[in-house]
Scaffold this motif. Structure first.
Motif, PDB file in Angstrom:
ATOM      1  N   GLU A 122       0.867  -1.025  -0.063  1.00  0.00           N
ATOM      2  CA  GLU A 122       0.016  -0.082  -0.021  1.00  0.00           C
ATOM      3  C   GLU A 122       1.033   1.152   0.050  1.00  0.00           C
ATOM      4  O   GLU A 122       2.161   1.098   0.292  1.00  0.00           O
ATOM      5  N   THR A 123       0.237   2.386  -0.315  1.00  0.00           N
ATOM      6  CA  THR A 123       0.935   3.540  -0.079  1.00  0.00           C
ATOM      7  C   THR A 123       0.394   4.655   0.206  1.00  0.00           C
ATOM      8  O   THR A 123      -0.936   4.664   0.079  1.00  0.00           O
ATOM      9  N   PHE A 124       0.983   5.639   1.200  1.00  0.00           N
ATOM     10  CA  PHE A 124       0.204   6.570   1.683  1.00  0.00           C
ATOM     11  C   PHE A 124       0.982   8.007   0.860  1.00  0.00           C
ATOM     12  O   PHE A 124       2.027   8.010   0.729  1.00  0.00           O
ATOM     13  N   PHE A 145       6.549  -6.684  -6.201  1.00  0.00           N
ATOM     14  CA  PHE A 145       5.875  -8.116  -5.656  1.00  0.00           C
ATOM     15  C   PHE A 145       6.506  -9.108  -6.527  1.00  0.00           C
ATOM     16  O   PHE A 145       6.939 -10.123  -6.070  1.00  0.00           O
ATOM     17  N   ILE A 146       6.176  -9.010  -7.850  1.00  0.00           N
ATOM     18  CA  ILE A 146       6.642 -10.321  -8.800  1.00  0.00           C
ATOM     19  C   ILE A 146       8.224 -10.283  -8.825  1.00  0.00           C
ATOM     20  O   ILE A 146       8.611 -11.541  -8.709  1.00  0.00           O
ATOM     21  N   TYR A 147       9.064  -9.129  -8.582  1.00  0.00           N
ATOM     22  CA  TYR A 147      10.576  -9.119  -8.494  1.00  0.00           C
ATOM     23  C   TYR A 147      10.851  -9.955  -7.316  1.00  0.00           C
ATOM     24  O   TYR A 147      11.787 -10.875  -7.397  1.00  0.00           O
ATOM     25  N   CYS A 181       1.159  -0.337 -10.734  1.00  0.00           N
ATOM     26  CA  CYS A 181       2.128  -1.059 -11.382  1.00  0.00           C
ATOM     27  C   CYS A 181       3.314  -1.245 -10.673  1.00  0.00           C
ATOM     28  O   CYS A 181       3.982  -2.315 -10.855  1.00  0.00           O
ATOM     29  N   ARG A 182       3.476  -0.236  -9.997  1.00  0.00           N
ATOM     30  CA  ARG A 182       4.903  -0.236  -9.181  1.00  0.00           C
ATOM     31  C   ARG A 182       4.796  -1.201  -8.017  1.00  0.00           C
ATOM     32  O   ARG A 182       6.012  -2.118  -7.815  1.00  0.00           O
TER      33      ARG A 182
END
Length: 217
Positions: free
Chosen positions: A49-51, A149-151, A143-144
């Protein structure tokens, strides 16, 4: 709160503003915000998540200090110490990037907390520009999180795939060795053949997942 479906990903945006937008707020008031209810341990996000904190400040004050105080006060009740990463610009305002994790949480991307502090110290039309680019910002943040996550997942899978690849290589090399002794040849071959299918199954699974992550990126 506004839910979204971005391709194959679910996302939600929670935007909070003061009742009086022109009212000046003391940074220490951020301590009163119940931040724990929005942390990963509470909402359990899959990708993180991003704040985003936006504020308008006087040009005379130190923006870096203001940004530091914002994140320190906001996460004070959760005993989280965000780490400063980068500084840049966005929509003609100063952008400060931080990252944090909860205490006693596992070190994976779903527990990562990205914090962006956007400070307008030049009366720029930041809000207007952000509103026009709202969908773009949402897609970019999503996307970021997916890429990170995938990396991380790929990095976790690679050692496992390498481990089973090495085991299969060793077993293949043993074929030439076991045929030298006729007395133990059949028993040795039997043991190798019993191990190969299971090891190959694990290797194929890890390789499949790695290819899937590569395609996703």
């Amino acid at each position: 709160i506004q839910p979204f479906i971005l391709n194959d990903t679910y996302a939600a945006d929670l935007t909070l503003i003061p009742k009086l937008s022109a009212e000046k707020l003391d940074i220490s008031q951020l301590k009163q915000f119940p931040i724990k209810s929005l942390l990963p341990s509470s909402i359990q996000p899959s990708l993180g998540e991003t704040f985003l904190i936006y504020g308008e400040i006087d040009p005379e004050v130190n923006p870096q200090q203001i940004a530091n105080e914002c994140v320190e006060n906001l996460f004070d009740s959760a005993q989280i110490k965000p780490v400063f990463l980068n500084q840049g610009e966005l929509f003609k305002s100063l952008l400060f990037e931080y990252e944090a994790t909860e205490l006693n949480s596992t070190n994976n991307q779903s527990n990562k907390i990205k914090i962006l502090v956007l400070l307008n110290n030049s009366q720029a039309e930041t809000i207007e520009l952000a509103e026009k680019s709202y969908e773009w910002i949402l897609q970019l943040l999503c996307c970021r999180h997916k890429i990170n996550f995938i990396y991380q997942e790929a990095r976790n899978l690679y050692p496992q795939a390498r481990k089973y690849y090495s085991k299969l290589e060793t077993q293949m090399e043993n074929f030439s060795q076991v045929t030298k002794d006729p007395k133990t040849r059949l028993e040795s071959l039997k043991q190798i053949l019993e191990k190969i299918p299971e090891d190959y199954l694990y290797y194929s699974r890890y390789l499949r997942d790695l290819k899937a992550h590569k395609t996703a990126l």
